[in-house]
Enzyme design. Structure first.
Site, PDB file in Angstrom:
ATOM      1  N   ASP A 147      -9.197 -25.580 114.976  1.00 14.10           N
ATOM      2  CA  ASP A 147      -7.899 -25.179 114.435  1.00 14.10           C
ATOM      3  C   ASP A 147      -7.231 -24.243 115.428  1.00 14.10           C
ATOM      4  OD1 ASP A 147      -8.191 -26.563 111.994  1.00 14.10           O
ATOM      5  OD2 ASP A 147      -9.296 -24.917 111.100  1.00 14.10           O
ATOM      6  N   ASP A 203      -4.300 -31.469 110.073  1.00 13.31           N
ATOM      7  CA  ASP A 203      -3.988 -30.803 108.808  1.00 13.31           C
ATOM      8  C   ASP A 203      -2.500 -30.914 108.489  1.00 13.31           C
ATOM      9  OD1 ASP A 203      -6.673 -29.961 108.688  1.00 13.31           O
ATOM     10  OD2 ASP A 203      -6.212 -28.031 109.630  1.00 13.31           O
TER      11      ASP A 203
END
Length: 156
Positions: free
Chosen positions: A111, A129
């Site tokens: 991330d 995401d």
């Protein structure tokens, strides 16, 4: 076919950006893009959204395979009816596969998009995401529009 191209584009962008983060940044490094709003922060997640179910990779494998099969089925079945649902499902497919690749090959998800909403530090996320979120948002819009159309047909 065009929906699979969209999914492939999401996967490529997701994996390319994650590769850049892994190669160019140390874990925990952060680059300010827009002060108090947007940062590129190297982070890893061994769970699902916001780190829930950390370390349960076998569960994520099973769920993701099921989700991918369902998404392909619905793309084949529903995308002919509406481009909006086709794009929605394509974004979700690309996002699901993007994070699945990380889980299989890294045993964690990379991330890096770190945002602040006022003073709240929103959980760090990635392209996959974002694609999943956009896909779900488009699906909700599709469902609202379909409901409105059904009511209009019913009421004349």
């Amino acid at each position: 076919m065009r929906y699979y191209v969209i999914a492939l584009f999401v996967i490529v962008m997701d994996q390319l950006t994650k590769w850049m983060i892994v190669k160019k940044m140390e874990y925990g490094d952060s680059i300010e893009v827009i002060e108090n709003l947007l940062y590129i922060t190297s982070h890893r997640n061994r769970g699902a959204a916001w780190g829930i179910l950390e370390g349960q990779m076998w569960l994520f494998y099973i769920i993701t395979v099921g989700v991918v099969i369902a998404l392909v089925y619905y793309i084949q079945k529903m995308a002919k009816q509406s481009a909006l649902i086709g794009v929605s499902l394509a974004f979700m497919l690309g996002g699901a596969i993007g994070n699945f690749i990380d889980r299989v090959f890294r045993q964690e998800v990379v991330d890096f998009v770190h945002t602040y909403i006022f003073t709240y530090s929103f959980p760090i996320f990635n392209v996959a995401d974002a694609a999943l979120t956009i896909g779900v948002g488009l699906l909700i819009i599709y469902m609202i529009l379909e409901e409105k159309l059904a009511k209009e047909k019913k009421n004349g």
